[in-house]
Structures are given as C-alpha cells and as structure tokens.
Design a protein around this motif. Sequence first.
Motif, short mmCIF file in Angstrom:
data_model
loop_
_atom_site.label_atom_id
_atom_site.label_comp_id
_atom_site.label_asym_id
_atom_site.label_seq_id
_atom_site.Cartn_x
_atom_site.Cartn_y
_atom_site.Cartn_z
N ARG A 142 -45.81 -20.33 73.27
CA ARG A 142 -45.87 -19.39 74.38
C ARG A 142 -46.03 -17.94 73.89
O ARG A 142 -46.24 -17.04 74.70
N GLY A 143 -45.98 -17.73 72.61
CA GLY A 143 -46.22 -16.41 72.04
C GLY A 143 -47.65 -16.23 71.57
O GLY A 143 -47.96 -15.32 70.80
N GLY A 144 -48.55 -17.12 72.00
CA GLY A 144 -49.95 -17.00 71.61
C GLY A 144 -50.24 -17.49 70.21
O GLY A 144 -51.20 -17.04 69.57
N GLY A 145 -49.43 -18.42 69.70
CA GLY A 145 -49.68 -18.95 68.36
C GLY A 145 -49.30 -18.00 67.25
O GLY A 145 -49.85 -18.07 66.15
N CYS A 146 -48.31 -17.13 67.53
CA CYS A 146 -47.89 -16.16 66.51
C CYS A 146 -47.01 -16.82 65.45
O CYS A 146 -46.41 -17.87 65.67
N CYS A 147 -46.96 -16.18 64.28
CA CYS A 147 -46.24 -16.72 63.13
C CYS A 147 -45.00 -15.88 62.84
O CYS A 147 -45.07 -14.65 62.79
N TYR A 148 -43.89 -16.56 62.61
CA TYR A 148 -42.66 -15.88 62.21
C TYR A 148 -42.85 -15.19 60.85
O TYR A 148 -43.50 -15.73 59.95
N ASP A 149 -42.27 -14.02 60.71
CA ASP A 149 -42.17 -13.34 59.41
C ASP A 149 -41.17 -14.12 58.56
O ASP A 149 -40.01 -14.29 58.95
N ILE A 150 -41.60 -14.60 57.42
CA ILE A 150 -40.74 -15.43 56.59
C ILE A 150 -39.49 -14.67 56.16
O ILE A 150 -38.40 -15.27 56.01
N GLU A 151 -39.59 -13.36 55.99
CA GLU A 151 -38.42 -12.58 55.59
C GLU A 151 -37.37 -12.56 56.70
O GLU A 151 -36.17 -12.53 56.42
N LYS A 261 -60.59 -16.25 66.90
CA LYS A 261 -60.84 -14.82 66.79
C LYS A 261 -62.22 -14.45 67.34
O LYS A 261 -62.38 -13.38 67.96
N ASP A 262 -63.20 -15.31 67.16
CA ASP A 262 -64.53 -15.06 67.71
C ASP A 262 -64.48 -15.01 69.24
O ASP A 262 -65.07 -14.12 69.88
N ILE A 263 -63.79 -15.96 69.83
CA ILE A 263 -63.66 -15.99 71.29
C ILE A 263 -62.88 -14.78 71.78
O ILE A 263 -63.25 -14.14 72.77
N VAL A 279 -54.07 -12.54 68.18
CA VAL A 279 -54.57 -13.87 67.82
C VAL A 279 -54.38 -14.07 66.32
O VAL A 279 -55.13 -13.54 65.51
N GLU A 280 -53.36 -14.84 65.97
CA GLU A 280 -53.04 -15.08 64.57
C GLU A 280 -53.48 -16.45 64.08
O GLU A 280 -53.74 -16.64 62.89
N THR A 281 -53.55 -17.41 65.00
CA THR A 281 -53.92 -18.77 64.59
C THR A 281 -54.99 -19.32 65.54
O THR A 281 -56.07 -18.76 65.61
N ASN A 282 -54.69 -20.37 66.27
CA ASN A 282 -55.72 -21.05 67.06
C ASN A 282 -55.52 -20.93 68.57
O ASN A 282 -56.15 -21.67 69.32
N ILE A 283 -54.66 -20.03 69.02
CA ILE A 283 -54.38 -19.87 70.44
C ILE A 283 -54.80 -18.47 70.91
O ILE A 283 -54.45 -17.48 70.26
N VAL A 284 -55.53 -18.43 72.02
CA VAL A 284 -55.94 -17.16 72.62
C VAL A 284 -55.30 -17.10 74.01
O VAL A 284 -55.64 -17.88 74.90
N ARG A 318 -55.00 -19.45 78.82
CA ARG A 318 -54.83 -19.87 77.42
C ARG A 318 -56.01 -20.73 77.00
O ARG A 318 -56.44 -21.62 77.73
N MET A 319 -56.55 -20.43 75.82
CA MET A 319 -57.61 -21.22 75.21
C MET A 319 -57.17 -21.57 73.80
O MET A 319 -56.67 -20.70 73.07
N VAL A 320 -57.34 -22.84 73.42
CA VAL A 320 -56.87 -23.32 72.11
C VAL A 320 -58.03 -23.98 71.37
O VAL A 320 -58.67 -24.90 71.89
N THR A 321 -58.29 -23.53 70.16
CA THR A 321 -59.32 -24.13 69.33
C THR A 321 -58.71 -25.25 68.49
O THR A 321 -57.51 -25.25 68.22
N HIS A 322 -59.57 -26.19 68.06
CA HIS A 322 -59.04 -27.35 67.35
C HIS A 322 -60.17 -28.11 66.66
O HIS A 322 -61.33 -27.67 66.65
N LEU A 323 -59.81 -29.27 66.13
CA LEU A 323 -60.71 -30.08 65.31
C LEU A 323 -62.02 -30.44 66.00
O LEU A 323 -63.07 -30.51 65.37
N ASP A 324 -61.98 -30.66 67.32
CA ASP A 324 -63.17 -31.10 68.04
C ASP A 324 -64.03 -29.95 68.56
O ASP A 324 -65.04 -30.20 69.24
#
Length: 341
Positions: A142-151, A261-263, A279-284, A318-324
């Motif tokens: 629900r955060g748009g595919g964001c990544c936690y800061d490992i620190e 990122k292109d989309i 947009v950090e990963t595969n969710i827009v 929400r738009m999600v990119t993937h293998l297909d």
Amino acid sequence: MMIIDFRSDTFTRPTPAMLDAMYAAATGDDVYGEDPSVNTLEAMMAAYFGKEAALFCPTGTMSNQVAIKVHTQPGDEVIHSNLAHIYIYEGGGIAATSGAQSRPLEGDRGMFTATDVLAAINPDDVHKAATSLVCLENTMNRGGGCCYDIEEIVKIKEVCLQNNLKLHLDGARLFNALVATGEKPATYGELFDSLSVCLNKGMGCPMGSVLIGSAEFIRKARRVRKRLGGGMRQAGFMAATGIYAMEHHIDRLAQDHLHAKDIAQTLLEKTFVGHMLPVETNIVSFEVRGDEWTSRYFCDYLKNEGILASPVTDSMVRMVTHLDITPAMVAKTCAVIAEME
C-alpha cells in the motif's frame, strides 16, 4: 485483442520452462516429510536467507498467520503498519487465528520507525495487552512498492531485542526489494526471527509462500500449518516451480522495475495525474484529478484499449508490472496514456 494486465503481479503465469520443471518434479507425501522437491525448496530458501529451516505454505496469508500464531499468545498485542497486508487483507486473521490484537502505526507510506515501535510497546501492566511481536512489510504494497531502509530495520531490531519482542517480515515482495537495493538476503535472515516470502507474484509461480526461521520455530509452525489445513500431499509439483524461480527469475525483476518507471514517467507528463508515490520497484500508485478523471474513468479508458489497471479509491489507481509484461506491452501502454486528454 491482446490483454495487458497491470492489476497485480499475482496474474503471472508459469513460463513454458517452469511448466517443464513442474512436469518433471520428483514428488512424495509432504505431510510425511517425503516430498523431495518440497524438501529441496525449503532447504534452498533457508540457506538463501541464512536461516536453519523453512516451511512451504500454499499462500502468503497462511505463512504470515502461522508465524503470528507461533510468536504470540492469546491476548497479546502485535505492532504493525496501519497499511499492512496482515491487517487489511488477511481476513482478521490476527484476531481469529491467534486471539491477538492489533496495534497499527502510521508511517511514511506504511513504514514506521524504531522510535514509533518503542512508543507503542505497552508497559508491564495487567490492564494492558502484552506486546510480543512486531511485523514489517517489505516491499510495502500500500506504500507503492517502497523499500524499507535497512538501517531503520536494524534500529527496530535493537528495540525488539531490548524489549523481548519477536520480529517478523511479511516479505511478499522481498525479492523486489533485494533487487532494487542490492541488499544481501542473509542480512534479512540475521535481523528477522521469521520471514514469509512469496513465490506467486513477480517470481511467476502459480502458488506458494515459504516461511523461514529457526529449526524450533519451523517445528512449531508445521503443527500450526497442519491445523489450518495447510498440510499438502504431492506438493512437489508446486515446489518445483519455486526451485525454478529461485534459479531463473530473481535478477529479471529489475526489468519489471524499469517498466514501472517508464509508465510512471509517461503518466507524470499528463495534467490529470496528481500525486504519485515514489516508484522504487514494480508498483505505480498515483492520483487522477479533474472534473471527469476518476480512477474508474481512467481504468475504463485503458480497458477499452485492452489494458487492465486497478482503481484503489475514487481517485487512486494502481498499476503493477511483472513477468508477463513485455517491453512491447509497456510501449503500447505508454502510447495509449500519451494520447489521453
């Protein structure tokens, strides 16, 4: 008309090579511990994250709820994000399965801090539920595919250690986070007491999630999985797809991130597009605005062109990119969006 489906990365289908691996799988009865493909997958996943053992489950919801059940006692309190999958999308499982209550925290796109955790821990008071578990989600759906800061995770782990709390990761899209950040899987194994890692999203498997932890944790988890109806027989046909995905589909997730990122870049050029989550990963995830631009209108427009997206709220899409999703599909989608007025 070719259908281009951005509704979720759960819509991926096994590739022909993955289907061949499934067909050739060695199988047995996993409830007896005799399915060689399941045993191989579990050992592979445990080693990948530097943990002792793993347990193959049919779904991520089950692996999360099994973990919560093992880590808590009825009447305990679980700290998690107010946007967490375990809270919003798992049917009230924390209460129904574990008899525990939720302590949802607000944060940046669903990611809270060690300071937030410390403030949320209940005192040792008979009037209060006993805080016993902290759950994080990475990437944050629900955060748009964001990544936690490992620190920040390191700091949260320290708070957990100081307060005798267990730390669980809903890693439904953890492989996306690892590819995007370059972090080492073993780092997550060191930080978390348990990890739930899905194979049925960008990895392309038809089903499956693997719960990972210590040998003692997995021994207890296996009993809970059985109680919930998750004991499977010739599950090796499915486990074989996970083995194939681990060997062939991790690095390719970077392509999904580039597609997203292109989309996103094409969308940002349109005046009817408002706020967009980074947009950090595969969710827009983005807002549409204007007199006629509701999320439903936007999605219906795309649907008429053979492109499927999800209206999350009246204004959010929400738009999600993937293998297909192929480069040609992304190019067509961008061309359709560019023509929108």
